[in-house]
Design a protein around this motif. Structure first.
Motif, PDB file in Angstrom:
ATOM      1  N   LEU A   1      -2.473   0.641  -6.567  1.00 49.90           N
ATOM      2  CA  LEU A   1      -1.238  -0.128  -6.461  1.00 49.90           C
ATOM      3  C   LEU A   1      -0.480   0.258  -5.184  1.00 49.90           C
ATOM      4  O   LEU A   1       0.016  -0.617  -4.457  1.00 49.90           O
ATOM      5  CB  LEU A   1      -0.372   0.117  -7.695  1.00 49.90           C
ATOM      6  CG  LEU A   1       0.793  -0.811  -7.924  1.00 49.90           C
ATOM      7  CD1 LEU A   1       0.311  -2.231  -8.137  1.00 49.90           C
ATOM      8  CD2 LEU A   1       1.586  -0.358  -9.125  1.00 49.90           C
ATOM      9  N   ALA A   2      -0.409   1.542  -4.879  1.00 49.50           N
ATOM     10  CA  ALA A   2       0.255   2.004  -3.660  1.00 49.50           C
ATOM     11  C   ALA A   2      -0.458   1.473  -2.414  1.00 49.50           C
ATOM     12  O   ALA A   2       0.187   1.081  -1.434  1.00 49.50           O
ATOM     13  CB  ALA A   2       0.311   3.531  -3.626  1.00 49.50           C
ATOM     14  N   TYR A   3      -1.783   1.438  -2.453  1.00 48.05           N
ATOM     15  CA  TYR A   3      -2.547   0.909  -1.317  1.00 48.05           C
ATOM     16  C   TYR A   3      -2.215  -0.564  -1.077  1.00 48.05           C
ATOM     17  O   TYR A   3      -1.979  -0.983   0.055  1.00 48.05           O
ATOM     18  CB  TYR A   3      -4.049   1.083  -1.556  1.00 48.05           C
ATOM     19  CG  TYR A   3      -4.897   0.518  -0.443  1.00 48.05           C
ATOM     20  CD1 TYR A   3      -5.098   1.237   0.728  1.00 48.05           C
ATOM     21  CD2 TYR A   3      -5.478  -0.735  -0.551  1.00 48.05           C
ATOM     22  CE1 TYR A   3      -5.864   0.731   1.755  1.00 48.05           C
ATOM     23  CE2 TYR A   3      -6.238  -1.256   0.479  1.00 48.05           C
ATOM     24  CZ  TYR A   3      -6.434  -0.515   1.633  1.00 48.05           C
ATOM     25  OH  TYR A   3      -7.182  -1.035   2.648  1.00 48.05           O
ATOM     26  N   HIS A   4      -2.180  -1.347  -2.134  1.00 49.22           N
ATOM     27  CA  HIS A   4      -1.896  -2.774  -1.977  1.00 49.22           C
ATOM     28  C   HIS A   4      -0.445  -3.037  -1.586  1.00 49.22           C
ATOM     29  O   HIS A   4      -0.165  -3.978  -0.843  1.00 49.22           O
ATOM     30  CB  HIS A   4      -2.259  -3.536  -3.249  1.00 49.22           C
ATOM     31  CG  HIS A   4      -3.736  -3.654  -3.447  1.00 49.22           C
ATOM     32  ND1 HIS A   4      -4.539  -4.321  -2.567  1.00 49.22           N
ATOM     33  CD2 HIS A   4      -4.548  -3.176  -4.412  1.00 49.22           C
ATOM     34  CE1 HIS A   4      -5.800  -4.254  -2.976  1.00 49.22           C
ATOM     35  NE2 HIS A   4      -5.824  -3.563  -4.090  1.00 49.22           N
ATOM     36  N   LEU A   5       0.471  -2.231  -2.074  1.00 48.82           N
ATOM     37  CA  LEU A   5       1.870  -2.399  -1.681  1.00 48.82           C
ATOM     38  C   LEU A   5       2.081  -2.010  -0.215  1.00 48.82           C
ATOM     39  O   LEU A   5       2.895  -2.621   0.482  1.00 48.82           O
ATOM     40  CB  LEU A   5       2.785  -1.586  -2.588  1.00 48.82           C
ATOM     41  CG  LEU A   5       2.948  -2.112  -4.015  1.00 48.82           C
ATOM     42  CD1 LEU A   5       3.774  -1.148  -4.837  1.00 48.82           C
ATOM     43  CD2 LEU A   5       3.563  -3.497  -4.024  1.00 48.82           C
ATOM     44  N   ALA A   6       1.369  -1.003   0.250  1.00 46.06           N
ATOM     45  CA  ALA A   6       1.504  -0.578   1.639  1.00 46.06           C
ATOM     46  C   ALA A   6       0.723  -1.467   2.597  1.00 46.06           C
ATOM     47  O   ALA A   6       1.006  -1.480   3.797  1.00 46.06           O
ATOM     48  CB  ALA A   6       1.031   0.868   1.782  1.00 46.06           C
ATOM     49  N   SER A   7      -0.232  -2.222   2.090  1.00 47.21           N
ATOM     50  CA  SER A   7      -1.102  -2.987   2.980  1.00 47.21           C
ATOM     51  C   SER A   7      -0.386  -4.106   3.719  1.00 47.21           C
ATOM     52  O   SER A   7      -0.698  -4.375   4.875  1.00 47.21           O
ATOM     53  CB  SER A   7      -2.293  -3.556   2.202  1.00 47.21           C
ATOM     54  OG  SER A   7      -1.869  -4.553   1.308  1.00 47.21           O
ATOM     55  N   LEU A   8       0.593  -4.769   3.098  1.00 50.44           N
ATOM     56  CA  LEU A   8       1.263  -5.883   3.773  1.00 50.44           C
ATOM     57  C   LEU A   8       2.094  -5.417   4.977  1.00 50.44           C
ATOM     58  O   LEU A   8       1.925  -5.960   6.080  1.00 50.44           O
ATOM     59  CB  LEU A   8       2.118  -6.681   2.795  1.00 50.44           C
ATOM     60  CG  LEU A   8       2.794  -7.916   3.388  1.00 50.44           C
ATOM     61  CD1 LEU A   8       1.767  -8.904   3.890  1.00 50.44           C
ATOM     62  CD2 LEU A   8       3.699  -8.566   2.372  1.00 50.44           C
ATOM     63  N   PRO A   9       2.972  -4.426   4.832  1.00 53.55           N
ATOM     64  CA  PRO A   9       3.711  -3.994   6.026  1.00 53.55           C
ATOM     65  C   PRO A   9       2.808  -3.426   7.120  1.00 53.55           C
ATOM     66  O   PRO A   9       3.023  -3.677   8.302  1.00 53.55           O
ATOM     67  CB  PRO A   9       4.672  -2.929   5.512  1.00 53.55           C
ATOM     68  CG  PRO A   9       4.583  -2.937   4.049  1.00 53.55           C
ATOM     69  CD  PRO A   9       3.416  -3.738   3.636  1.00 53.55           C
ATOM     70  N   ILE A  10       1.782  -2.683   6.725  1.00 52.25           N
ATOM     71  CA  ILE A  10       0.868  -2.118   7.717  1.00 52.25           C
ATOM     72  C   ILE A  10       0.120  -3.235   8.428  1.00 52.25           C
ATOM     73  O   ILE A  10      -0.030  -3.217   9.658  1.00 52.25           O
ATOM     74  CB  ILE A  10      -0.103  -1.124   7.049  1.00 52.25           C
ATOM     75  CG1 ILE A  10       0.646   0.123   6.608  1.00 52.25           C
ATOM     76  CG2 ILE A  10      -1.238  -0.755   7.991  1.00 52.25           C
ATOM     77  CD1 ILE A  10      -0.159   1.070   5.757  1.00 52.25           C
TER      78      ILE A  10
END
Length: 192
Positions: A61-70
């Motif tokens: 979940l953290a990976y997918h939440l961080a993926s958009l801004p990155i």
């Protein structure tokens, strides 16, 4: 009285035995606790309900939440650097921007690989180091700087990272939306 655990059906069955292995009325008594992760046949509902409490779920979940801004930052950086580099190539300043953007792609790839390995446990190996295209024993026809730029432009890993950045800007919003739904829906069901 002794309780033996026996594998059977959809969970672990406990058989109550007396003394020398005889059972009390010969029937199986199901365990009061829910089946554990180590049971062979785990109840599907328990599997569904146990998923949100695992650390792996929260890392994904953290990976997918961080993926958009990155993805947005990396896409903006790459498109800006290549656009400026191509536009200013006529005055030779753009070549330095193109070289800088191409040289930075290996570092970006290392960051992305570390993020995927750390949060998802992907196990992605580091790529081979950049190599020269000249055969050993042959004298290169270019200067040292020319060889370095030639090797930089022909670095397959850097181009794969550039393709990943271009693809990720399309895929990241989908992962982000799924992650938000995975967070909001259970909380709204609990609150309702």
């Amino acid at each position: 009285m002794r309780v033996n655990s026996v594998r059977s059906g959809w969970g672990s069955a406990a058989v109550v035995s007396l003394g020398r292995g005889t059972t009390e009325s010969g029937t199986r008594v199901w365990a009061a606790s829910p089946p554990t992760r180590h049971d062979g046949d785990m109840h599907p509902l328990w599997t569904y309900l146990a998923g949100p409490w695992e650390a792996r779920t929260w890392r994904q979940l953290a990976y997918h939440l961080a993926s958009l801004p990155i993805a947005a930052v990396l896409f903006t950086y790459l498109v800006t650097m290549y656009s400026v580099g191509i536009a200013l190539a006529i005055v030779w300043v753009g070549l330095f921007a193109l070289i800088a953007s191409q040289a930075s792609l290996r570092g970006i790839g290392a960051f992305e690989r570390g993020l995927a390995n750390g949060l998802l446990g992907a196990g992605i190996q580091a790529p081979a180091p950049r190599t020269s295209l000249h055969a050993p024993g042959h004298t290169p026809t270019k200067t040292t700087t020319g060889r370095w730029v030639h090797d930089l432009v022909h670095d397959g890993h850097s181009w794969r990272v550039a393709a990943w950045i271009m693809m990720r800007i399309v895929v990241a919003p989908v992962g982000f939306a799924v992650a938000i739904v995975a967070l909001v829906v259970p909380l709204s069901l609990i609150a309702a």
